[in-house]
Design an enzyme around this catalytic site. Structure first.
Site, short mmCIF file in Angstrom:
data_model
loop_
_atom_site.label_atom_id
_atom_site.label_comp_id
_atom_site.label_asym_id
_atom_site.label_seq_id
_atom_site.Cartn_x
_atom_site.Cartn_y
_atom_site.Cartn_z
N LYS A 34 2.00 -3.31 7.40
CA LYS A 34 2.32 -3.48 5.97
C LYS A 34 3.77 -3.07 5.71
CE LYS A 34 -0.03 -4.56 2.96
NZ LYS A 34 -0.41 -5.90 2.39
N THR B 231 0.82 -1.21 0.00
CA THR B 231 0.00 0.00 0.00
C THR B 231 0.85 1.26 0.00
OG1 THR B 231 -1.54 1.24 1.39
CG2 THR B 231 -0.09 -0.26 2.53
N ASP B 232 0.25 2.36 -0.46
CA ASP B 232 0.94 3.66 -0.39
C ASP B 232 1.01 4.18 1.05
OD1 ASP B 232 -1.77 4.30 -0.03
OD2 ASP B 232 -1.83 5.80 -1.64
N GLU B 233 0.19 3.59 1.96
CA GLU B 233 0.14 4.12 3.32
C GLU B 233 1.46 3.96 4.07
OE1 GLU B 233 -3.28 3.43 5.68
OE2 GLU B 233 -4.65 3.55 3.98
N TYR C 266 -2.18 -0.52 10.96
CA TYR C 266 -2.27 -1.19 9.65
C TYR C 266 -1.04 -0.87 8.80
CZ TYR C 266 -3.39 -1.64 4.70
OH TYR C 266 -3.31 -1.94 3.35
P1 NAD Z 1 -9.72 -7.33 1.99
O1 NAD Z 1 -9.73 -7.04 3.44
O2 NAD Z 1 -10.92 -7.04 1.17
O3 NAD Z 1 -9.36 -8.87 1.74
C1 NAD Z 1 -8.36 -9.52 2.44
C2 NAD Z 1 -8.52 -11.01 2.20
O4 NAD Z 1 -7.46 -11.70 2.91
C3 NAD Z 1 -9.84 -11.59 2.71
O5 NAD Z 1 -10.40 -12.44 1.75
C4 NAD Z 1 -9.45 -12.35 3.96
O6 NAD Z 1 -10.29 -13.46 4.23
C5 NAD Z 1 -8.03 -12.80 3.62
N1 NAD Z 1 -7.21 -13.04 4.82
C6 NAD Z 1 -7.08 -12.24 5.90
N2 NAD Z 1 -6.25 -12.81 6.79
C7 NAD Z 1 -5.84 -13.99 6.25
C8 NAD Z 1 -4.96 -15.02 6.68
N3 NAD Z 1 -4.36 -14.95 7.87
N4 NAD Z 1 -4.75 -16.06 5.87
C9 NAD Z 1 -5.38 -16.16 4.66
N5 NAD Z 1 -6.23 -15.21 4.21
C10 NAD Z 1 -6.45 -14.14 5.00
O7 NAD Z 1 -8.44 -6.56 1.43
P2 NAD Z 1 -8.22 -5.85 0.01
O8 NAD Z 1 -8.74 -4.48 0.09
O9 NAD Z 1 -8.67 -6.75 -1.05
O10 NAD Z 1 -6.62 -5.76 0.01
C11 NAD Z 1 -5.83 -6.82 -0.50
C12 NAD Z 1 -4.37 -6.44 -0.37
O11 NAD Z 1 -4.12 -5.23 -1.08
C13 NAD Z 1 -3.93 -6.19 1.07
O12 NAD Z 1 -2.64 -6.71 1.23
C14 NAD Z 1 -3.93 -4.67 1.19
O13 NAD Z 1 -2.98 -4.25 2.14
C15 NAD Z 1 -3.53 -4.27 -0.21
N6 NAD Z 1 -4.00 -2.96 -0.68
C16 NAD Z 1 -5.32 -2.63 -0.59
C17 NAD Z 1 -5.77 -1.40 -1.08
C18 NAD Z 1 -7.22 -0.99 -1.04
O14 NAD Z 1 -7.54 0.14 -1.38
N7 NAD Z 1 -8.13 -1.86 -0.64
C19 NAD Z 1 -4.85 -0.53 -1.68
C20 NAD Z 1 -3.50 -0.89 -1.74
C21 NAD Z 1 -3.09 -2.12 -1.25
O1 DAU Z 2 -4.20 3.95 0.44
C1 DAU Z 2 -4.41 2.57 0.30
C2 DAU Z 2 -5.28 2.07 1.44
O2 DAU Z 2 -6.60 2.51 1.15
C3 DAU Z 2 -5.24 0.56 1.60
O3 DAU Z 2 -3.93 0.18 1.96
C4 DAU Z 2 -6.25 0.11 2.68
O4 DAU Z 2 -6.26 -1.30 2.75
C5 DAU Z 2 -7.62 0.62 2.27
O5 DAU Z 2 -8.56 0.28 3.27
C6 DAU Z 2 -7.59 2.13 2.08
O6 DAU Z 2 -7.36 2.80 3.32
P1 DAU Z 2 -8.14 4.14 3.74
O7 DAU Z 2 -8.10 4.27 5.20
O8 DAU Z 2 -7.67 5.30 2.93
O9 DAU Z 2 -9.62 3.75 3.20
P2 DAU Z 2 -11.08 4.00 3.82
O10 DAU Z 2 -12.03 3.66 2.72
O11 DAU Z 2 -11.25 3.35 5.14
O12 DAU Z 2 -11.11 5.57 4.03
C7 DAU Z 2 -10.91 6.46 2.95
C8 DAU Z 2 -10.94 7.86 3.52
O13 DAU Z 2 -12.28 8.15 3.95
C9 DAU Z 2 -10.06 8.03 4.73
O14 DAU Z 2 -9.50 9.35 4.71
C10 DAU Z 2 -11.02 7.91 5.91
C11 DAU Z 2 -12.31 8.47 5.35
N1 DAU Z 2 -13.55 7.87 5.91
C12 DAU Z 2 -13.66 6.52 5.95
C13 DAU Z 2 -14.79 5.93 6.47
C14 DAU Z 2 -14.90 4.42 6.55
C15 DAU Z 2 -14.59 8.70 6.33
O15 DAU Z 2 -14.49 9.95 6.26
N2 DAU Z 2 -15.71 8.11 6.84
C16 DAU Z 2 -15.85 6.76 6.95
O16 DAU Z 2 -16.90 6.29 7.46
#
Ligand code: NAD
Ligand code: DAU
Length: 360
Positions: free
Chosen positions: A162, A132-134, A158
């Site tokens: 990562k 992630t970019d975080e 989180y």
């Molecule tokens: P998600 O939470 O939707 O899915 C995670 C999946 O991993 C789920 O299916 C869960 O059951 C599985 N899982 C969790 N713990 C596990 C374990 N111990 N063993 C096996 N499986 C397990 O997450 P996502 O949003 O699809 O993110 C996927 C990946 O991409 C993550 O590594 C996250 O850090 C990264 N990522 C997400 C975003 C985003 O915006 N969602 C952006 C950048 C990177």
């Molecule tokens: O940047 C990549 C990341 O993006 C991934 O690594 C994470 O897995 C993914 O969950 C996401 O993280 P964020 O924290 O940015 O996503 P989220 O959708 O939870 O929140 C997006 C923005 O919106 C953040 O600034 C928090 C804000 N927010 C979120 C929720 C759930 C609100 O203002 N209200 C809300 O109820």
């Protein structure tokens, strides 16, 4: 075949579906099916012999060893993680366990398996770590976007977990020559996004007539990327990336949260007008901010464009419309994931956030 971890989650299931739609190489999908994992995401693959699903934990070394030795994948694509920042604030232990220990376990088992390979099989093997970019922390308003050389400054449990996993991946390349690739991506959105994250939460709450919670002043900035563009970037890095390198992936699409919510309300007003009339914007509610909330993320995605010729195809406008349409067409999916556990999480995360005055 390839081994995908976390392939029943949001990005992982999109990746598996796209992978099998664009080629014929089989997928061994290992997922623990936590609250975020959902086999319904993969319903269209039922009966498809190219997809094998195993419910299991990436922390289970015996299981990983067995899967690698029996199925002999040519690559591991590692999505599995605890992924929600707010949950990491309420309960960081699971993040350390899965994101750090689980990634270590997978790397170590992967290295042991790779060391048994010879010739072409050994040269072809790769481990792609999805991050992630975080990990880079928070940008000021006029800072340049994150490049691959930015220092790591994670601010939440989180992102710290990562970051730790990224460091382990890097170390396995430098110490053992294990053929790793890392992608650091910005915020994804699209189909199968679990409705605890901003975009699907707002769509679900809007349609249910519930408040649309904005943390703090809503001026935090994220760089949004349509999930299928992320999946295409991962496929490109997997096929052409250089071992030991990291690639930042983003949409060149910085938006303040409030603007994202306004855009969603406007699309919903058009596609699914409120039964009571008026705009969904009326449901916006300002609530207490996320502790340690990062102010701005933005990705400099020039390296992956220059070296691997990847660029996002979707604009925010087209991607957001497709996403809203998907949620309108998949009401049953949304209802099925809003289980008792989901309701408990909503209560836990939002009941302690007193509503605050509307911002100017
Ligand atoms: P998600 O939470 O939707 O899915 C995670 C999946 O991993 C789920 O299916 C869960 O059951 C599985 N899982 C969790 N713990 C596990 C374990 N111990 N063993 C096996 N499986 C397990 O997450 P996502 O949003 O699809 O993110 C996927 C990946 O991409 C993550 O590594 C996250 O850090 C990264 N990522 C997400 C975003 C985003 O915006 N969602 C952006 C950048 C990177
Ligand atoms: O940047 C990549 C990341 O993006 C991934 O690594 C994470 O897995 C993914 O969950 C996401 O993280 P964020 O924290 O940015 O996503 P989220 O959708 O939870 O929140 C997006 C923005 O919106 C953040 O600034 C928090 C804000 N927010 C979120 C929720 C759930 C609100 O203002 N209200 C809300 O109820």
């Amino acid at each position: 075949m390839i081994l995908v971890t976390g392939g029943a989650g949001f990005i992982g299931s999109n990746f598996v579906l796209e992978w099998l739609a664009t080629g014929d190489e089989s997928v061994l999908n290992l997922d623990k099916l936590t609250y975020a994992g959902n086999l319904n995401n993969l319903a269209s693959l039922r009966g498809d012999g190219r997809h094998m699903f195993v419910q299991g934990d990436i922390c289970d070394r015996q299981l990983i060893d067995r899967l690698l030795n029996e199925h002999r994948p040519r690559a591991i694509v590692h999505f599995a993680a605890e992924s929600h920042v707010d949950r990491s604030i309420h309960g960081p232990a699971a993040f350390v366990q899965t994101n750090i220990n689980g990634t270590f376990n997978l790397l170590d088992a992967g290295r042991a398996y790779w060391s048994t390979l010879v010739g072409q099989a050994r040269d072809a093997f790769r481990f792609l770590h999805v991050s992630t970019d975080e990990v880079y922390g928070s940008l000021g308003p006029s800072d340049p976007p994150f490049s691959e050389t930015n220092p790591y400054q994670p601010n939440s449990p989180y992102s710290a977990s990562k970051a730790a996993s990224d460091h382990l991946v890097r170390a396995y390349y430098h110490t053992y020559g294990f053929p790793v690739l890392t992608t650091n991506c910005s915020n994804n959105y699209g189909p199968y996004h679990f409705p605890e994250k901003l975009i699907p939460l707002v769509i679900a709450n809007a349609r249910a007539g519930k408040p649309l919670p904005i943390y703090g002043d809503g001026q935090q900035i994220r760089d949004w990327l349509y999930v299928k563009d992320h999946c295409a970037a991962i496929r490109r890095v997997l096929s052409d990336g250089r071992f030991g390198e990291t690639y930042n992936v983003g949409g060149w699409n910085e938006k303040a949260n409030l603007d994202v919510v306004h855009a969603l309300c406007d699309i919903l007003d058009e596609m699914d007008p409120r039964p009571a009339g008026g705009s969904y914007r009326q449901q916006i509610t300002y609530v207490a901010d996320r502790p340690g909330h990062d102010r701005r993320y933005a990705i400099d995605a020039r390296k992956i464009e220059r070296e691997l010729n990847w660029k996002p195809l979707e604009t925010f406008e087209t991607g957001l419309r497709k996403t809203v349409q998907w949620y309108l067409d998949n009401d049953a999916w949304v209802r099925s994931v809003q289980s008792g556990d989901y309701m408990k999480w909503m209560e836990r995360n939002y009941s302690q956030r007193d509503n605050v005055e509307e911002q100017a």
